[in-house]
Design an enzyme around this catalytic site. Structure first.
Site, short mmCIF file in Angstrom:
data_model
loop_
_atom_site.label_atom_id
_atom_site.label_comp_id
_atom_site.label_asym_id
_atom_site.label_seq_id
_atom_site.Cartn_x
_atom_site.Cartn_y
_atom_site.Cartn_z
N ASP A 13 -9.68 -5.32 -4.50
CA ASP A 13 -9.08 -4.15 -3.85
C ASP A 13 -9.82 -2.88 -4.26
O ASP A 13 -9.96 -2.58 -5.44
CB ASP A 13 -7.60 -4.05 -4.25
N SER A 70 0.83 -1.20 0.00
CA SER A 70 0.00 0.00 0.00
C SER A 70 0.87 1.26 0.00
O SER A 70 1.63 1.49 -0.93
CB SER A 70 -0.95 -0.04 1.20
N HIS A 83 -7.33 -5.47 -0.51
CA HIS A 83 -6.20 -4.61 -0.14
C HIS A 83 -5.48 -5.15 1.10
O HIS A 83 -4.24 -5.18 1.14
CB HIS A 83 -6.69 -3.19 0.13
#
Length: 452
Positions: free
Chosen positions: A394, A222, A426
């Site tokens: 995601d 991320s 995610h």
């Protein structure tokens, strides 16, 4: 949200049962055939039931209300929920070291080292590998999925020299040589500064200890990918010299197709402006209030937890994320980040471009020599091995945006591996239910990038 849950609980468990009792009493009165003996018995039963209910504590009734949302199977990872990262690592039988790293601009970062496998006496000549977490996260997030499914443990068992870093401003990194956390100045950073200062400082520190002569393998998740992409556009020669492979999990750069309705709404209502006015500079801090909230969510309302994850990050959290690992992960979250970091991502969402921080016209012109903030120039990244791995579920690093990123990076022959996995969201890269996604990337790393 908790306010509404509280009142929904009262209506469902107190007022509605009381109304039903009143209706039952009215029906009973209307029944002319009821005998006095039956009436007395019914009253006794009702009084007994009410007494039992009243004797229950409020919190026990709350627990009963949410019963069924939490899995009834005992969590095999439950002990890790209240352990520190040091205790988690030690409990798996690994050695660990805690190190302090000072950045060029005065922040002190805490990083952890797992020096090889359980029987490895010295990993200083082994292949170094570095893990960098995402926003609101910390080094803890990488070790929440048990010994077999936490990536750092897998590499440690293969005698890699494992390092897990923390970003400035999270729960481990609250020290600066000049500023304290109550000051405005301490929080003046986004992932941009992390890419310029934090990771270079950590890399230099690792190189001072690891004597293998090998470049580092870098894993980012991320925001851990955002700061690397931004850093590569500004200090490419440094990173080219020191990193042999960049593994980008749930990569975040351009956010033109964000699927998170929650974040989309936040970006439109500009809530960050209100927060800034009341001088709150840290978001999602790790404190007793957030800890108590996470404890409540994990203990009494896991279905509600999955609902919010579905709203923000993963389309189907219950199916794609291991619920036991997720419970551990949430007990170690949130870990704090700067308001400026969130504002930067909001700006990227609004612009639909991977841009520098927008300081507004006059400041932009003074800093960037143009009124609008420039885009990060990904074209400067050349012949730099990158694995791009995203999830179909995601909502932050969406498949469309990852495909765009792949197209941009592939122009200069950077991407050696590209996958969008059908059953991953995610957070799944930290707490995946199906860990087979990692088999192929791991095999490639072991064959082509580990020390021979």
């Amino acid at each position: 949200i908790l306010f509404n849950i509280h009142y929904y609980f009262i209506i469902k468990n107190i007022f509605i049962p009381k109304m039903e009792e009143n209706n039952a009493e009215q029906k009973h009165i209307d029944k002319s055939s009821s005998s006095d003996e039956e009436e007395e018995k019914e009253k006794e039963d009702k009084n007994k039931k009410l007494t039992e209910e009243e004797n229950k504590s409020y919190f026990q009734r709350m627990k009963d209300f949410f019963k069924g949302s939490k899995t009834e199977i005992e969590n095999p990872l439950a002990q890790d929920e209240d352990r520190t990262i040091e205790e988690i690592i030690a409990a798996k039988g690994f050695k660990f070291e805690k190190h302090s790293v000072k950045t060029e601009d005065g922040y002190t970062l805490i990083i952890y080292r797992i020096p090889g496998g359980k029987d490895c006496k010295d990993s200083s000549n082994n292949q170094p590998i570095l893990f960098q977490h995402g926003i609101f996260d910390s080094s803890d997030g990488w070790v929440c999925n048990g010994e077999e499914h936490s990536i750092p443990f897998i590499f440690a068992k293969n005698d890699f020299d494992v390092w897990i870093s923390n970003s400035r401003g999270n729960k481990y990194c609250k020290n600066h040589e000049k500023y304290d956390t109550k000051s405005f100045e301490f929080w003046q950073f986004s992932f941009h500064e992390m890419g310029i200062y934090d990771i270079p400082a950590v890399i230099n520190y690792i190189n001072s200890i690891n004597k293998s002569g090998e470049k580092i393998i870098y894993f980012g998740h991320s925001q851990g990918t955002s700061l690397m992409f931004s850093g590569l556009t500004q200090k490419f020669e440094f990173y080219k010299k020191n990193i042999k492979l960049f593994v980008a999990l749930a990569p975040v750069a351009r956010l033109a197709n964000i699927g998170s309705s929650f974040l989309s709404i936040l970006s439109k209502i500009s809530i960050h402006k209100l927060v800034k006015k009341i001088r709150i500079y840290e978001m999602g801090p790790s404190n007793k209030y957030t800890t108590n909230l996470m404890n409540f969510m994990e203990n009494y309302a896991t279905s509600l937890t999955n609902f919010f994850i579905n709203l923000c990050t993963d389309s189907n959290s219950k199916e794609c994320n291991d619920q036991n690992a997720l419970a551990v992960y949430l007990k170690h979250s949130p870990c704090g980040c700067s308001l400026k970091c969130l504002i930067h991502f909001v700006q990227i969402i609004k612009s639909k471009k991977f841009i520098y921080y927008d300081y507004k016209k006059e400041a932009n012109f003074a800093l960037y020599h143009q009124i609008e903030p420039p885009e990060y120039d990904l074209s400067v990244i050349k012949d730099f091995p990158i694995m791009l791995i995203g999830g179909e579920l995601d909502k932050l690093g969406t498949p469309d945006d990852i495909r765009w990123l792949n197209d941009e990076l592939s122009k200069n022959d950077n991407v050696i591996y590209f996958k969008i996995l059908p059953s991953m969201g995610h957070l799944s890269f930290m707490v995946a239910k199906d860990f087979s996604w990692f088999d192929e990337p791991f095999q490639i790393i072991m064959e082509k990038f580990s020390k021979k």
